[in-house]
Write an enzyme that holds these catalytic residues in place. Structure first.
Site, PDB file in Angstrom:
ATOM      1  N   HIS A 243       9.058   1.513  -5.616  1.00 22.95           N
ATOM      2  CA  HIS A 243       8.839   2.760  -4.869  1.00 22.95           C
ATOM      3  C   HIS A 243      10.108   3.219  -4.137  1.00 22.95           C
ATOM      4  CE1 HIS A 243       4.471   2.087  -5.236  1.00 22.95           C
ATOM      5  NE2 HIS A 243       4.645   0.869  -4.777  1.00 22.95           N
TER       6      HIS A 243
HETATM    7  C1  BDR Z   1       5.050   2.127  -0.030  1.00 23.25           C
HETATM    8  O1  BDR Z   1       4.295   1.243   0.788  1.00 23.25           O
HETATM    9  C2  BDR Z   1       4.953   0.002   0.909  1.00 23.25           C
HETATM   10  O2  BDR Z   1       4.067  -1.018   0.576  1.00 23.25           O
HETATM   11  C3  BDR Z   1       6.161   0.048   0.016  1.00 23.25           C
HETATM   12  O3  BDR Z   1       7.258  -0.588   0.641  1.00 23.25           O
HETATM   13  C4  BDR Z   1       6.429   1.525  -0.160  1.00 23.25           C
HETATM   14  O4  BDR Z   1       7.269   2.038   0.845  1.00 23.25           O
HETATM   15  C5  BDR Z   1       4.321   2.356  -1.330  1.00 23.25           C
HETATM   16  O5  BDR Z   1       3.051   2.886  -1.101  1.00 23.25           O
END
Ligand code: BDR
Ligand code: CA
Length: 313
Positions: A243
């Site tokens: 992500h």
């Molecule tokens: C986001 O939430 C966190 O778990 C990850 O680091 C990312 O920023 C994804 O939904």
């Protein structure tokens, strides 16, 4: 051209770690003025620790790490140990950090930096809940208009949600903060799940990280080995979605990404859809565009970029 000045606001998290490493590996392009930790994936004490572990792994103890807000603006903190493990950075065995936190609060650092630097020359890169950024904008209403861009990971439209059926984690944890940021008037580029779920670490891609044969390459491969089990089980996907590295990759090679300039509003009142990013992708309202909402990426180009940059550390 001189390096673009950025502040990384983060809740590491394995994917945050890869995003930070990519930025720290690119000093000719990105001048990381500071890293500000926020509560999110794990409590603040751990995110502030993990950010320093990542700086030390990169050999960049010169970058100041500030601790910020330890809870959302009005709600109880929700964390994601079920994804990231107890420490937030489970997977590799990395030493406890020896570098100390920088003096002062992350929010003051954000405000002071935006006031000190020329207007329009500092980009904010939020990779977690938007609590620190919103607090800065509330406390110092003059700073939002001094921001060059906010390039953030958060939200979803076609992918809808990961922490609830309708919400993505970062926005869900502090929807009031997200609402402030999306209404701030600062130029915003959003990397939602719609794009990050296409940035999957397949076996070959993780082998390429491991094959770097460096402490960084090994740590990144071990982080994704750990982090991938959650998405594989849940979505049946090929590997972990990276992500947050979408944010730093976008800063380095924006042409890898495509999206639309649209209106995005945050749901703050409904318990059922709390933290939903209501994105007018199809332009069915006359609400003004306030964000570029990314929808797609060149995944092979993205992983080639990450692998090459990480090889520099
Ligand atoms: C986001 O939430 C966190 O778990 C990850 O680091 C990312 O920023 C994804 O939904
Ligand atoms: Ca994150």
């Amino acid at each position: 051209m001189s390096a673009r000045k950025i502040i990384i606001d983060t809740d590491p998290g394995q994917d945050d770690a890869v995003a930070i490493l990519t930025a720290l590996a690119s000093p000719d392009d990105l001048d990381v003025l500071g890293i500000t930790a926020v509560a999110g994936n794990v409590p603040l004490s751990l995110t502030a620790r993990n950010a320093r572990i990542v700086c030390e792994l990169a050999g960049r103890t010169d970058v100041p790490v500030y601790a910020g807000c330890d809870a959302p603006l009005t709600r109880k903190l929700v964390t994601a140990e079920h994804v990231h493990g107890k420490t937030g950075l489970d997977g590799p065995v990395l030493p406890e950090p020896t570098m100390t936190l920088a003096d002062g609060h992350a929010v003051d650092f954000i405000i002071e930096t935006l006031r000190r630097e020329e207007p329009g020359t500092v980009t904010l890169c939020p990779l977690g809940p938007l609590t620190n950024i919103a607090t800065a904008f509330e406390r110092a209403p003059d700073v939002a208009e001094r921001v060059q861009e906010i390039v953030l990971m958060g939200g979803a439209y076609f992918e809808v949600g990961n922490i609830t059926p309708t919400a993505e984690f970062n926005i869900y944890v502090d929807p009031e903060a997200a609402d402030i940021v999306f209404k701030s008037g600062a130029p915003i580029i959003v990397h939602p799940l719609d794009v990050t779920h296409k940035a999957l670490v397949t076996r070959d891609r993780n082998d390429a990280f491991r094959a770097l044969g460096t402490p960084v390459g090994t740590a990144v491969a071990e982080m994704t080995d750990f982090f991938e089990r959650f998405d594989k089980e849940k979505y049946g996907s090929l590997g972990a979605p990276l992500h947050d590295p979408c944010v730093t990759a976008y800063l380095l090679e924006p042409e890898l990404f495509s999206g639309r300039h649209i209106n995005v509003e945050i749901e703050t009142t409904s318990e059922l859809t709390r933290g939903m990013t209501v994105a007018d992708w199809w332009g069915v309202t006359d609400r003004p565009a306030n964000a570029i909402f990314i929808g797609d990426l060149d995944a092979d180009g993205f992983f080639a970029l990450l692998t090459e940059r990480l090889s520099r550390l």
